[in-house]
Motif scaffolding. Structure first.
Motif, mmCIF file in Angstrom:
data_model
loop_
_atom_site.group_PDB
_atom_site.id
_atom_site.type_symbol
_atom_site.label_atom_id
_atom_site.label_comp_id
_atom_site.label_asym_id
_atom_site.label_seq_id
_atom_site.Cartn_x
_atom_site.Cartn_y
_atom_site.Cartn_z
ATOM 1 N N GLY A 166 2.765 7.260 8.318
ATOM 2 C CA GLY A 166 4.190 7.233 8.043
ATOM 3 C C GLY A 166 4.651 5.825 7.721
ATOM 4 O O GLY A 166 3.842 4.893 7.632
ATOM 5 N N MET A 167 5.947 5.666 7.561
ATOM 6 C CA MET A 167 6.495 4.385 7.145
ATOM 7 C C MET A 167 6.230 3.281 8.171
ATOM 8 O O MET A 167 5.779 2.185 7.826
ATOM 9 N N THR A 168 6.491 3.565 9.439
ATOM 10 C CA THR A 168 6.293 2.548 10.484
ATOM 11 C C THR A 168 4.824 2.177 10.604
ATOM 12 O O THR A 168 4.478 0.992 10.715
ATOM 13 N N ASP A 169 3.949 3.189 10.568
ATOM 14 C CA ASP A 169 2.515 2.930 10.652
ATOM 15 C C ASP A 169 2.043 2.085 9.471
ATOM 16 O O ASP A 169 1.213 1.179 9.631
ATOM 17 N N ALA A 170 2.570 2.367 8.280
ATOM 18 C CA ALA A 170 2.196 1.605 7.092
ATOM 19 C C ALA A 170 2.644 0.152 7.215
ATOM 20 O O ALA A 170 1.891 -0.773 6.882
ATOM 21 N N LEU A 171 3.854 -0.066 7.699
ATOM 22 C CA LEU A 171 4.351 -1.429 7.880
ATOM 23 C C LEU A 171 3.445 -2.220 8.826
ATOM 24 O O LEU A 171 3.090 -3.378 8.553
ATOM 25 N N LYS A 172 3.049 -1.590 9.920
ATOM 26 C CA LYS A 172 2.195 -2.257 10.902
ATOM 27 C C LYS A 172 0.828 -2.594 10.319
ATOM 28 O O LYS A 172 0.325 -3.710 10.477
ATOM 29 N N LYS A 173 0.214 -1.599 9.636
ATOM 30 C CA LYS A 173 -1.135 -1.805 9.124
ATOM 31 C C LYS A 173 -1.176 -2.794 7.964
ATOM 32 O O LYS A 173 -2.117 -3.581 7.843
ATOM 33 N N ILE A 174 -0.180 -2.755 7.122
ATOM 34 C CA ILE A 174 -0.140 -3.719 6.014
ATOM 35 C C ILE A 174 -0.010 -5.136 6.558
ATOM 36 O O ILE A 174 -0.708 -6.063 6.105
ATOM 37 N N TYR A 175 0.844 -5.310 7.552
ATOM 38 C CA TYR A 175 1.019 -6.645 8.134
ATOM 39 C C TYR A 175 -0.254 -7.097 8.849
ATOM 40 O O TYR A 175 -0.661 -8.266 8.750
ATOM 41 N N ARG A 176 -0.909 -6.170 9.560
ATOM 42 C CA ARG A 176 -2.107 -6.519 10.322
ATOM 43 C C ARG A 176 -3.278 -6.874 9.401
ATOM 44 O O ARG A 176 -4.044 -7.797 9.699
ATOM 45 N N THR A 177 -3.437 -6.155 8.308
ATOM 46 C CA THR A 177 -4.599 -6.367 7.438
ATOM 47 C C THR A 177 -4.345 -7.332 6.282
ATOM 48 O O THR A 177 -5.271 -7.967 5.785
ATOM 49 N N GLU A 178 -3.085 -7.451 5.852
ATOM 50 C CA GLU A 178 -2.794 -8.277 4.680
ATOM 51 C C GLU A 178 -1.794 -9.399 4.941
ATOM 52 O O GLU A 178 -1.573 -10.245 4.068
ATOM 53 N N PHE A 180 1.955 -11.191 5.861
ATOM 54 C CA PHE A 180 3.284 -11.102 5.263
ATOM 55 C C PHE A 180 3.207 -10.969 3.749
ATOM 56 O O PHE A 180 4.040 -10.304 3.117
ATOM 57 N N ARG A 181 2.177 -11.583 3.149
ATOM 58 C CA ARG A 181 2.032 -11.526 1.694
ATOM 59 C C ARG A 181 1.822 -10.102 1.205
ATOM 60 O O ARG A 181 2.160 -9.776 0.059
ATOM 61 N N PHE A 183 3.409 -7.520 1.953
ATOM 62 C CA PHE A 183 4.690 -6.869 1.688
ATOM 63 C C PHE A 183 5.273 -7.268 0.333
ATOM 64 O O PHE A 183 6.236 -6.660 -0.130
ATOM 65 N N TYR A 184 4.719 -8.318 -0.263
ATOM 66 C CA TYR A 184 5.267 -8.796 -1.532
ATOM 67 C C TYR A 184 4.283 -8.652 -2.682
ATOM 68 O O TYR A 184 4.385 -9.362 -3.676
ATOM 69 N N ARG A 185 3.341 -7.702 -2.533
ATOM 70 C CA ARG A 185 2.488 -7.363 -3.663
ATOM 71 C C ARG A 185 3.356 -6.734 -4.758
ATOM 72 O O ARG A 185 4.220 -5.912 -4.479
ATOM 73 N N GLY A 186 3.106 -7.134 -5.984
ATOM 74 C CA GLY A 186 3.897 -6.612 -7.089
ATOM 75 C C GLY A 186 5.226 -7.313 -7.264
ATOM 76 O O GLY A 186 6.037 -6.901 -8.100
ATOM 77 N N PHE A 187 5.474 -8.379 -6.483
ATOM 78 C CA PHE A 187 6.768 -9.056 -6.563
ATOM 79 C C PHE A 187 6.958 -9.743 -7.911
ATOM 80 O O PHE A 187 8.058 -9.718 -8.475
ATOM 81 N N VAL A 188 5.877 -10.357 -8.438
ATOM 82 C CA VAL A 188 5.988 -11.071 -9.714
ATOM 83 C C VAL A 188 6.360 -10.126 -10.851
ATOM 84 O O VAL A 188 7.343 -10.374 -11.560
ATOM 85 N N PRO A 189 5.609 -9.015 -11.062
ATOM 86 C CA PRO A 189 6.072 -8.088 -12.096
ATOM 87 C C PRO A 189 7.424 -7.471 -11.761
ATOM 88 O O PRO A 189 8.175 -7.076 -12.645
ATOM 89 N N GLY A 190 7.726 -7.389 -10.454
ATOM 90 C CA GLY A 190 9.044 -6.907 -10.052
ATOM 91 C C GLY A 190 10.150 -7.821 -10.551
ATOM 92 O O GLY A 190 11.247 -7.375 -10.890
ATOM 93 N N MET A 191 9.832 -9.129 -10.616
ATOM 94 C CA MET A 191 10.797 -10.085 -11.152
ATOM 95 C C MET A 191 11.071 -9.798 -12.628
ATOM 96 O O MET A 191 12.203 -9.949 -13.103
#
Length: 313
Positions: A166-178, A180-181, A183-191
């Motif tokens: 779920g959303m909370t689990d994804a937030l935790k795992k992304i932060y643990r494995t990757e 803070f960065r 969370f900002y994958r795709g930020f450059v093309p997002g710009m």
């Protein structure tokens, strides 16, 4: 700079121009359109990341094929994977975008909403609002993309770092494995995507302004729902056709099944293996989703905003 002088030489603070009605109306529009059209968003993302080189990723021949396959393999809930972060993302993104955009626009106008800004200043206000909104909401979009890209054949132990419950689990795992960065994958093309919003809002605002000027009415005069729907559809079609490739690159960078060294590497590999067609994968499902979504969002926003504003008068 947070103040500007209006015609009476009185300083106007940008904070005094913030109206919660834009936030509430924007959230209402974003949530409504997302709940109705999320399955199309999920399919668009799956089409966009499918580069033909991943055997484990399901192959869909068409929009109807994708619907049927997902429903058969993953059930009705499969069509709504990632809906929670999508609701949070769309609601907050549209709420903040309308809030920032209208605050900046009114500030440029010196507090007088009857003043027409012109295409350039509309694009400037929309671009600034887009950058602020993206910085606040990119983590939610990363989570939504990851959840939308969990396939039925990926069932794995709950401890797997790429299997999200779920959303909370994804937030935790992304932060643990990757970190803070992550969370900002795709930020450059997002710009680059900021140009999409800027082009869309500029087109939408100019059409509304010219239409009201043609009718000899104030540019902020309330229109009918049908008129809002028409202008929203036209502006979205123009913006989507012009800027769609960035969405493909962004989705691929956020997909945990694929690996790219960065934005430029993703662009090069997409061109190498798929040529120009690769940059437009999922455009059909995308237009099928975003045009009605924009129509619903803008019509809901406009009517909700005028309702709230009239309630205060």
């Amino acid at each position: 700079m947070t103040t500007i002088k209006n015609g009476s030489s009185k300083k106007l603070s940008i904070f005094s121009l913030i109206k919660y009605e834009h936030l509430v109306a924007g959230i209402s529009g974003g949530v409504t359109s997302t709940l109705i059209l999320h399955p199309l968003d999920l399919i668009k993302i799956r089409f966009a990341v499918n580069d033909g080189r991943q055997a484990a990723i399901p192959q869909y021949r068409s929009l109807s094929s994708a619907f049927a396959t997902i429903f058969r393999q993953e059930g009705f809930r499969g069509l709504y994977k990632g809906v929670t972060p999508n609701v949070w993302g769309s609601g907050s993104a549209w709420g903040f975008y309308f809030l920032f955009y209208n605050t900046i626009k009114t500030w440029i106008q010196g507090g007088n909403t009857h003043i027409a800004l012109g295409p350039t200043m509309h694009m400037v206000a929309a671009a600034e609002a887009g950058i602020l909104t993206l910085a606040m909401t990119n983590p939610i979009w990363v989570v939504k993309t990851r959840l939308c890209l969990q396939y039925s054949n990926e069932l794995s132990p709950s401890g797997d770092s790429t299997n999200y419950r779920g959303m909370t689990d994804a937030l935790k795992k992304i932060y643990r494995t990757e970190g803070f960065r992550g969370f900002y994958r795709g930020f450059v093309p997002g710009m680059f995507g900021v140009s999409h919003g800027a082009l869309q809002f500029m087109t939408y605002e100019e059409m509304k302004n010219h239409y009201n000027q043609y009718r000899r009415l104030p540019i902020d005069q309330k229109l009918t729902t049908a008129e809002y729907l028409t202008f929203a559809a036209i502006s979205k079609l123009i913006a989507a056709a012009a800027t769609y490739p960035y969405q493909v690159i962004r989705a691929r960078l956020q997909d945990h099944h694929l690996h790219y060294e960065g934005t430029w590497d993703c662009i090069k590999q997409t061109w190498r293996f798929e040529r120009w067609r690769g940059f437009y994968k999922g455009l059909g499902p995308n237009l099928t989703r975003v045009v009605p979504a924009t129509m619903i969002t803008f019509a809901t926003y406009e009517n909700m905003f005028h309702y709230l504003r009239e309630g205060k008068d």
